[in-house]
Design a protein around this motif. Sequence first.
Motif, PDB file in Angstrom:
ATOM      1  N   ALA A 230       0.826  -1.178   0.176  1.00 39.13           N
ATOM      2  CA  ALA A 230       0.080   0.125  -0.246  1.00 39.13           C
ATOM      3  C   ALA A 230       1.000   1.263   0.003  1.00 39.13           C
ATOM      4  O   ALA A 230       0.804   2.318  -0.815  1.00 39.13           O
ATOM      5  N   HIS A 231       1.922   1.369   0.647  1.00 39.49           N
ATOM      6  CA  HIS A 231       2.884   2.439   0.790  1.00 39.49           C
ATOM      7  C   HIS A 231       3.492   2.759  -0.291  1.00 39.49           C
ATOM      8  O   HIS A 231       3.383   3.790  -1.008  1.00 39.49           O
ATOM      9  N   LEU A 232       3.859   1.591  -1.110  1.00 40.25           N
ATOM     10  CA  LEU A 232       4.511   1.697  -2.400  1.00 40.25           C
ATOM     11  C   LEU A 232       3.678   2.164  -3.421  1.00 40.25           C
ATOM     12  O   LEU A 232       4.158   2.816  -4.292  1.00 40.25           O
ATOM     13  N   HIS A 233       2.740   1.808  -3.372  1.00 43.38           N
ATOM     14  CA  HIS A 233       1.422   2.151  -4.247  1.00 43.38           C
ATOM     15  C   HIS A 233       1.330   3.422  -4.142  1.00 43.38           C
ATOM     16  O   HIS A 233       0.996   4.318  -5.033  1.00 43.38           O
ATOM     17  N   ALA A 234       1.018   3.833  -2.983  1.00 38.98           N
ATOM     18  CA  ALA A 234       0.789   5.440  -2.528  1.00 38.98           C
ATOM     19  C   ALA A 234       1.918   6.406  -3.126  1.00 38.98           C
ATOM     20  O   ALA A 234       1.620   7.367  -3.593  1.00 38.98           O
ATOM     21  N   THR A 235       3.299   5.989  -2.892  1.00 32.84           N
ATOM     22  CA  THR A 235       4.538   6.885  -3.073  1.00 32.84           C
ATOM     23  C   THR A 235       4.926   6.867  -4.542  1.00 32.84           C
ATOM     24  O   THR A 235       5.705   7.632  -4.996  1.00 32.84           O
ATOM     25  N   HIS A 236       5.093   5.537  -4.941  1.00 35.67           N
ATOM     26  CA  HIS A 236       5.740   5.312  -6.251  1.00 35.67           C
ATOM     27  C   HIS A 236       4.862   4.644  -7.380  1.00 35.67           C
ATOM     28  O   HIS A 236       5.338   4.146  -8.421  1.00 35.67           O
ATOM     29  N   GLY A 237       3.535   4.373  -7.199  1.00 34.64           N
ATOM     30  CA  GLY A 237       2.593   3.650  -8.144  1.00 34.64           C
ATOM     31  C   GLY A 237       2.918   2.402  -8.303  1.00 34.64           C
ATOM     32  O   GLY A 237       2.175   1.949  -9.441  1.00 34.64           O
ATOM     33  N   ARG A 238       3.429   1.611  -7.251  1.00 36.93           N
ATOM     34  CA  ARG A 238       3.645   0.212  -7.733  1.00 36.93           C
ATOM     35  C   ARG A 238       2.472  -0.511  -7.284  1.00 36.93           C
ATOM     36  O   ARG A 238       1.743  -0.280  -6.521  1.00 36.93           O
ATOM     37  N   GLY A 239       2.073  -1.532  -8.035  1.00 29.19           N
ATOM     38  CA  GLY A 239       0.903  -2.165  -7.763  1.00 29.19           C
ATOM     39  C   GLY A 239       1.041  -3.664  -7.184  1.00 29.19           C
ATOM     40  O   GLY A 239       0.302  -4.218  -6.701  1.00 29.19           O
ATOM     41  N   THR A 240       2.349  -4.445  -7.288  1.00 30.12           N
ATOM     42  CA  THR A 240       2.620  -5.761  -6.584  1.00 30.12           C
ATOM     43  C   THR A 240       3.931  -5.392  -5.911  1.00 30.12           C
ATOM     44  O   THR A 240       5.112  -4.804  -6.434  1.00 30.12           O
ATOM     45  N   ILE A 241       4.246  -6.433  -5.127  1.00 29.27           N
ATOM     46  CA  ILE A 241       5.380  -6.710  -4.583  1.00 29.27           C
ATOM     47  C   ILE A 241       5.594  -8.203  -3.822  1.00 29.27           C
ATOM     48  O   ILE A 241       4.618  -8.663  -3.535  1.00 29.27           O
ATOM     49  N   ASP A 242       6.854  -8.836  -3.973  1.00 25.96           N
ATOM     50  CA  ASP A 242       7.151  -9.921  -3.405  1.00 25.96           C
ATOM     51  C   ASP A 242       8.259  -9.409  -2.284  1.00 25.96           C
ATOM     52  O   ASP A 242       9.095  -9.012  -2.483  1.00 25.96           O
ATOM     53  N   VAL A 243       7.740  -9.903  -1.108  1.00 22.89           N
ATOM     54  CA  VAL A 243       8.680  -9.622   0.129  1.00 22.89           C
ATOM     55  C   VAL A 243       9.209 -10.851   0.644  1.00 22.89           C
ATOM     56  O   VAL A 243       8.546 -11.861   1.189  1.00 22.89           O
ATOM     57  N   LEU A 244      10.607 -11.013   0.567  1.00 22.08           N
ATOM     58  CA  LEU A 244      11.444 -12.197   0.938  1.00 22.08           C
ATOM     59  C   LEU A 244      11.736 -11.735   2.743  1.00 22.08           C
ATOM     60  O   LEU A 244      12.078 -10.754   2.905  1.00 22.08           O
ATOM     61  N   GLN A 245      11.306 -12.939   3.503  1.00 21.45           N
ATOM     62  CA  GLN A 245      11.661 -12.793   4.919  1.00 21.45           C
ATOM     63  C   GLN A 245      12.239 -14.002   5.600  1.00 21.45           C
ATOM     64  O   GLN A 245      12.343 -14.901   4.943  1.00 21.45           O
ATOM     65  N   GLY A 246      12.309 -14.012   6.895  1.00 21.48           N
ATOM     66  CA  GLY A 246      12.910 -15.299   7.465  1.00 21.48           C
ATOM     67  C   GLY A 246      14.378 -15.452   7.501  1.00 21.48           C
ATOM     68  O   GLY A 246      14.865 -16.608   8.000  1.00 21.48           O
ATOM     69  N   HIS A 247      15.226 -14.461   6.937  1.00 23.40           N
ATOM     70  CA  HIS A 247      16.587 -14.680   6.519  1.00 23.40           C
ATOM     71  C   HIS A 247      17.464 -15.112   8.049  1.00 23.40           C
ATOM     72  O   HIS A 247      18.140 -16.003   8.252  1.00 23.40           O
ATOM     73  N   ALA A 248      17.157 -14.151   8.932  1.00 28.46           N
ATOM     74  CA  ALA A 248      17.743 -14.425  10.138  1.00 28.46           C
ATOM     75  C   ALA A 248      17.465 -15.657  10.962  1.00 28.46           C
ATOM     76  O   ALA A 248      18.227 -16.026  11.868  1.00 28.46           O
ATOM     77  N   ALA A 249      16.258 -16.060  10.992  1.00 30.27           N
ATOM     78  CA  ALA A 249      15.789 -17.299  11.343  1.00 30.27           C
ATOM     79  C   ALA A 249      16.183 -18.597  10.465  1.00 30.27           C
ATOM     80  O   ALA A 249      15.854 -19.800  11.317  1.00 30.27           O
ATOM     81  N   GLY A 250      16.626 -18.354   9.573  1.00 34.09           N
ATOM     82  CA  GLY A 250      17.083 -19.692   8.835  1.00 34.09           C
ATOM     83  C   GLY A 250      15.911 -20.413   8.209  1.00 34.09           C
ATOM     84  O   GLY A 250      16.097 -21.565   7.807  1.00 34.09           O
ATOM     85  N   ARG A 251      14.643 -19.630   8.102  1.00 35.70           N
ATOM     86  CA  ARG A 251      13.497 -20.164   7.344  1.00 35.70           C
ATOM     87  C   ARG A 251      12.980 -19.268   6.291  1.00 35.70           C
ATOM     88  O   ARG A 251      12.204 -18.161   6.486  1.00 35.70           O
ATOM     89  N   PRO A 252      13.355 -19.290   5.130  1.00 30.11           N
ATOM     90  CA  PRO A 252      13.033 -18.460   4.030  1.00 30.11           C
ATOM     91  C   PRO A 252      11.566 -18.096   4.014  1.00 30.11           C
ATOM     92  O   PRO A 252      10.964 -19.301   3.898  1.00 30.11           O
ATOM     93  N   CYS A 253      10.988 -17.185   3.751  1.00 29.41           N
ATOM     94  CA  CYS A 253       9.706 -17.088   3.587  1.00 29.41           C
ATOM     95  C   CYS A 253       9.326 -16.099   2.419  1.00 29.41           C
ATOM     96  O   CYS A 253      10.101 -15.187   2.024  1.00 29.41           O
ATOM     97  N   LEU A 254       8.158 -16.113   1.736  1.00 28.75           N
ATOM     98  CA  LEU A 254       7.780 -15.142   0.805  1.00 28.75           C
ATOM     99  C   LEU A 254       6.501 -14.864   0.608  1.00 28.75           C
ATOM    100  O   LEU A 254       5.501 -16.052   0.932  1.00 28.75           O
TER     101      LEU A 254
END
Length: 283
Positions: A230-254
């Motif tokens: 929502a923030h990127l859509h409001a500020t940069h007009g982007r409509g989609t985002i893929d967010v990678l998380q879990g690095h620090a826990a050793g459990r990759p998430c998408l």
Amino acid sequence: MTVGVTIVDACIHQGRGGSPTAVLLDDDRLDDDARRAVVRAAGTSHAAFVIPATDAVRFFTSNAELTNCGHGTIAAQAFLLHSRGTAVHHGRQRSGARTFDTTAVRRDDGIEVWFDQGIVDLPRTDPAGLGRILDALGIAGPALADGDRPVVASPGTPRLLVPVASTAVLLSLRPDFGRLADECRRHGYLGCFVYRMSPERDTADARMFAPAIGVDEDIVNANSSGCLAAHLHATHGRGTIDVLQGHAAGRPCLVHATATTTAEGISTRVGGTALIRSPADAP
């Protein structure tokens, strides 16, 4: 306390990782203390208590009930599809004060779930307590990203979105969790979603710190990914985002998220893939 509990790895990435989430059919004989105890006994950060007759799902950490939980929703809807033994289900979920659409589809690599996050509120005012929170996170001014700024975003519960300049900064963070919990409680924030935008379009790396609700670092936070969309859509007009998380826990998430402008504001949908653990794989 773990009888009847299914462990669901929510928001896996390339067939592995994900956030272990306890899911079970709710029992009205349980009080909220007992529900919190289920989380501790299961050894997960969150638990989803499902009431199929009313399409309701309640979410708990070891010390609090949450009005909503993104990866918990993905885990709960994957659990329900698995229980039904069907290939696809379009449903409705009641959590907190909202009822929203969900879709679950069985894929070769797991169960893909999408849900309607609804309107994300993006106040225009500067975040309260920002200096103290950045200090508790261990983020100095030069570590913040150019061309972006920390903002508050709320799909119902406010949290702080904090952009940093590099993946190295993101991965090096070692917050003072006691101070961070105090500051987040003082200003009514669920936690802090720290992210770094990738040079590749529509991709980000992120970490979520939420000690105020008893989760020092969340392996994955799907609702905050929707807030970022929502923030990127409001500020940069982007409509989609893929967010990678879990690095620090050793459990990759998408987590996948999309944002669109509606008459009511910016509305988002959030998705991820979940794996149901077999009993032999459960802790």
